[in-house]
Design an enzyme around this catalytic site. Structure first.
Site, PDB file in Angstrom:
ATOM      1  N   GLN A   1      36.246 -13.464  -8.106  1.00 37.03           N
ATOM      2  CA  GLN A   1      35.042 -14.273  -8.153  1.00 37.03           C
ATOM      3  C   GLN A   1      35.308 -15.722  -8.570  1.00 37.03           C
ATOM      4  O   GLN A   1      36.067 -15.994  -9.500  1.00 37.03           O
ATOM      5  CB  GLN A   1      34.025 -13.613  -9.106  1.00 37.03           C
TER       6      GLN A   1
ATOM      7  N   ALA B   1      23.653 -25.271 -10.632  1.00 36.64           N
ATOM      8  CA  ALA B   1      24.463 -25.119  -9.408  1.00 36.64           C
ATOM      9  C   ALA B   1      23.668 -24.398  -8.322  1.00 36.64           C
ATOM     10  O   ALA B   1      23.682 -24.809  -7.153  1.00 36.64           O
ATOM     11  CB  ALA B   1      25.750 -24.353  -9.722  1.00 36.64           C
ATOM     12  N   VAL B   2      22.949 -23.334  -8.695  1.00 35.71           N
ATOM     13  CA  VAL B   2      22.197 -22.572  -7.688  1.00 35.71           C
ATOM     14  C   VAL B   2      20.950 -23.345  -7.260  1.00 35.71           C
ATOM     15  O   VAL B   2      20.615 -23.416  -6.070  1.00 35.71           O
ATOM     16  CB  VAL B   2      21.822 -21.168  -8.209  1.00 35.71           C
TER      17      VAL B   2
ATOM     18  N   CYS C   1      25.318 -11.885  -7.037  1.00 36.80           N
ATOM     19  CA  CYS C   1      26.120 -12.414  -5.930  1.00 36.80           C
ATOM     20  C   CYS C   1      27.131 -11.391  -5.402  1.00 36.80           C
ATOM     21  O   CYS C   1      27.256 -11.194  -4.193  1.00 36.80           O
ATOM     22  CB  CYS C   1      26.845 -13.674  -6.374  1.00 36.80           C
TER      23      CYS C   1
ATOM     24  N   LYS D   1      26.230  -4.014 -12.848  1.00 36.02           N
ATOM     25  CA  LYS D   1      25.274  -4.553 -11.868  1.00 36.02           C
ATOM     26  C   LYS D   1      25.626  -4.059 -10.469  1.00 36.02           C
ATOM     27  O   LYS D   1      24.761  -3.675  -9.688  1.00 36.02           O
ATOM     28  CB  LYS D   1      25.329  -6.094 -11.865  1.00 36.02           C
TER      29      LYS D   1
ATOM     30  N   HIS E   1      33.249 -15.949  -3.294  1.00 35.88           N
ATOM     31  CA  HIS E   1      33.722 -14.694  -3.880  1.00 35.88           C
ATOM     32  C   HIS E   1      34.403 -13.849  -2.799  1.00 35.88           C
ATOM     33  O   HIS E   1      33.919 -13.752  -1.678  1.00 35.88           O
ATOM     34  CB  HIS E   1      32.535 -13.858  -4.405  1.00 35.88           C
TER      35      HIS E   1
ATOM     36  N   ARG F   1      16.407 -30.970 -21.005  1.00 34.58           N
ATOM     37  CA  ARG F   1      17.757 -31.530 -20.902  1.00 34.58           C
ATOM     38  C   ARG F   1      17.963 -32.314 -19.614  1.00 34.58           C
ATOM     39  O   ARG F   1      18.638 -33.351 -19.598  1.00 34.58           O
ATOM     40  CB  ARG F   1      18.793 -30.387 -20.986  1.00 34.58           C
TER      41      ARG F   1
ATOM     42  N   GLY G   1      30.071 -19.442  -9.736  1.00 36.65           N
ATOM     43  CA  GLY G   1      29.105 -18.449 -10.188  1.00 36.65           C
ATOM     44  C   GLY G   1      28.716 -18.619 -11.644  1.00 36.65           C
ATOM     45  O   GLY G   1      27.681 -18.101 -12.082  1.00 36.65           O
TER      46      GLY G   1
ATOM     47  N   ARG H   1      15.878  -7.461 -12.243  1.00 36.24           N
ATOM     48  CA  ARG H   1      16.460  -6.669 -11.145  1.00 36.24           C
ATOM     49  C   ARG H   1      16.283  -5.165 -11.269  1.00 36.24           C
ATOM     50  O   ARG H   1      16.003  -4.486 -10.293  1.00 36.24           O
ATOM     51  CB  ARG H   1      17.969  -6.975 -11.037  1.00 36.24           C
TER      52      ARG H   1
END
Lengths: 363, 363
Positions: free
Chosen positions: B187, B44-45, B160, B240, B269, B70, B191, B131
């Protein structure tokens, strides 16, 4: 009243004193049930009141249903009976009932509840109209039901989002004393009535189905807009949570910051609540207090997927609490997730429980 | 790199210095565009990165797409070209790119990002893996993009839900200095990737469609459960928001209390944020600061139905802020409602903007 005016005999025991038109009459012990009127019986909450009345352990003998001309004449099922909905009139409110439950909106409550009260009836009103009137008790039975001892007149049922929040916080407030609540709600469409449920259904099927109950589409969306906006930027729904919480706990020092949001859920309100106490809560004790709290179900073992969700708790009269955790920075602050069936504990059940509490206090 | 290895000439101007395997080479001014690799291009991203790259004013010459076995071999459209997705291999990460954008999950980032970095490539990683590594910059370009000046290596794209929150709070933090944030999220399923979008679609049609991406049904439901639970009762998603916010603002004194909730929204979101500052914000100034903030759209006239909702802001690269109001009890506290397209500003757009910022700082 049940003894005097009801023709049917059913098992149960009701006693106490009551007033009709200001005259105190002793009601003798008898075995007949209550005579109850439901105003706004064809709405989402009214129908739920009928359902709850048939389920709970309350000795009800007679139920009459009232509505506007739009739905008067409809037939509703209650236990093994069929009740024809009557047109709401002033005269019908002057007849005698043990309890009249109103859920037909603020305008109807404003007009008809005083008439019913004048006639000596006890009115339990689910609209917001009477809630903040100083002389009107605002009651969640498990929290402040004791204030109804000996009371006659209009009783206000709090807002759905307030009820479940104070239910979960009351046992903690008694021990640690609340200072401040920050709450964000996730409110279901059933709180806006049957039309809103239909609107979400239609929009789930067809995203272009035009909104009418809500100002914007609710399917696949979140609307931070419940009831009207005030100049201070808060909505009426949010201020209800502030004012009603203070009134129920009889403590104007409790700070509440609320954000009320409508989400595409059919039924069941959720709340993310972060609460700061004057003393430091201990988690073990918090779980004990909530686990043993009347009307509260502790569902808090997230690793085992035990946390409440609106879909799972539908149909229950309980207030569910999970995700209890201590703030990472402030030892006096807890966060939790509170879910309840807004049509039941948030409205119909709370109203019926007010009857139960009043009947119980007569004994 | 674009000058040396790309055969195509396209308009634009790129200059600056860079390293390949530790060797500093002066890149001469040239008019050819960037050479970009997308790892996890079929997710998706990844797909959104391609879309954003084609829209924004960035001079891109060449795009290569990588995925696991895949989906390798699939064909993706980019501008007027068709790109065949290549199988991700170590060797392909050792080739030369101006930027490699990773969005294939933490495991892939852990394994392949260091290989790409060793080969002298700049990696912008959308997973959570890097991160919180001390030496890895965590960047929202409008907030702390300056720390990338002269940097080569792995750069982490924040979560996000963190990105949109810090976007809205940064202009206020600069003036009033934040002390504490209480945030509840709403959310969207996007995501969790394409499968989650399908799961919500299916469950909207058939409530009995079994959940697989999520542990419980998401249609008509709210799940206070995003990512795994920790012993302190918070989820990884919630922590996070705590840790990333502190890292981005380079201030470990900022307190964050987060509740992360998945709602039945396809994309976008929303966040209910209550923030306490060290000094007293003035509402007029707050609106000016947000209204002139880069990448922020102020949508705050609720009486005119001006407040952001996820459905309305889809497809935008901006972070939308509305429902700004002062706490009723604490003059140093504000509440607001922050909405962004989580696949765009919450992921793809932020990554592409990191490239833009780095290119801009070369000039």
């Amino acid at each position: 009243m049940c003894c005097l005016f009801s023709g049917m005999i059913s098992p149960g025991f009701v006693s106490g004193s009551f007033f009709i038109n200001g005259v105190d009459k002793k009601r003798e012990a008898c075995e007949i049930g209550l005579n109850i009127g439901i105003v706004g019986a064809t709405g989402a909450v009214g129908r739920k009141v009928l359902e709850v009345l048939s389920e709970r352990n309350l000795n009800v003998d007679k139920v009459r249903c009232f509505a506007s001309s739009r739905t008067a004449g409809e037939q509703l099922e209650w236990k093994d009976k069929t009740i024809t909905v009557e047109l709401l009139t002033e005269n019908k409110m002057k007849e005698e009932y043990d309890y009249l439950l109103f859920s037909a909106g603020g305008d109807i409550s404003k007009e008809y509840a005083p008439i019913a009260k004048e006639a000596g009836n006890i009115v339990i009103d689910n609209s917001s109209y009477w809630r903040m009137h100083e002389e009107i008790p605002l009651v969640v039975p498990e929290v402040n039901g004791h204030i109804l001892r000996g009371y006659k007149g209009i009783i206000a049922n709090p807002n759905c989002s307030t009820i479940q929040m104070v239910m979960a916080l009351a046992p903690l407030h008694r021990v640690y004393q609340m200072k401040r609540i920050v709450v964000s709600t996730y409110q279901a469409v059933s709180g806006s009535g049957n039309k809103a449920i239909l609107e979400l259904e239609k929009q789930n099927d067809d995203p272009k189905y035009p909104p009418s109950v809500y100002p914007k589409p609710i399917a696949a969306n979140c609307l931070p807009h419940i009831d009207v906006f005030y100049e201070n930027g808060f909505t009426k729904e949010e201020l209800k949570m502030v004012n009603e919480t203070q009134k129920i706990f009889n403590d104007e020092t409790i700070q509440v910051n609320a954000t009320a949001v409508r989400v595409p859920v059919f039924n069941g309100h959720s709340e993310s609540v972060t609460v700061t106490f004057n003393s430091t809560p201990r988690l073990l004790e918090v779980r004990e207090l909530l686990g043993s709290g009347s009307g509260i179900t502790l569902l808090d073992d997230p690793g085992q997927l035990k946390y409440p969700t609106p879909l799972e708790i539908q149909g229950s009269d309980s207030t569910f609490v999970g995700r209890i955790r201590k703030d990472l920075f402030d030892p006096c602050t807890l966060s939790m997730w509170i879910v309840a069936d807004n049509l039941r504990k948030g409205a119909a059940t709370n109203a019926v429980q007010i009857i139960e509490k009043m009947e119980e206090m007569k004994n």
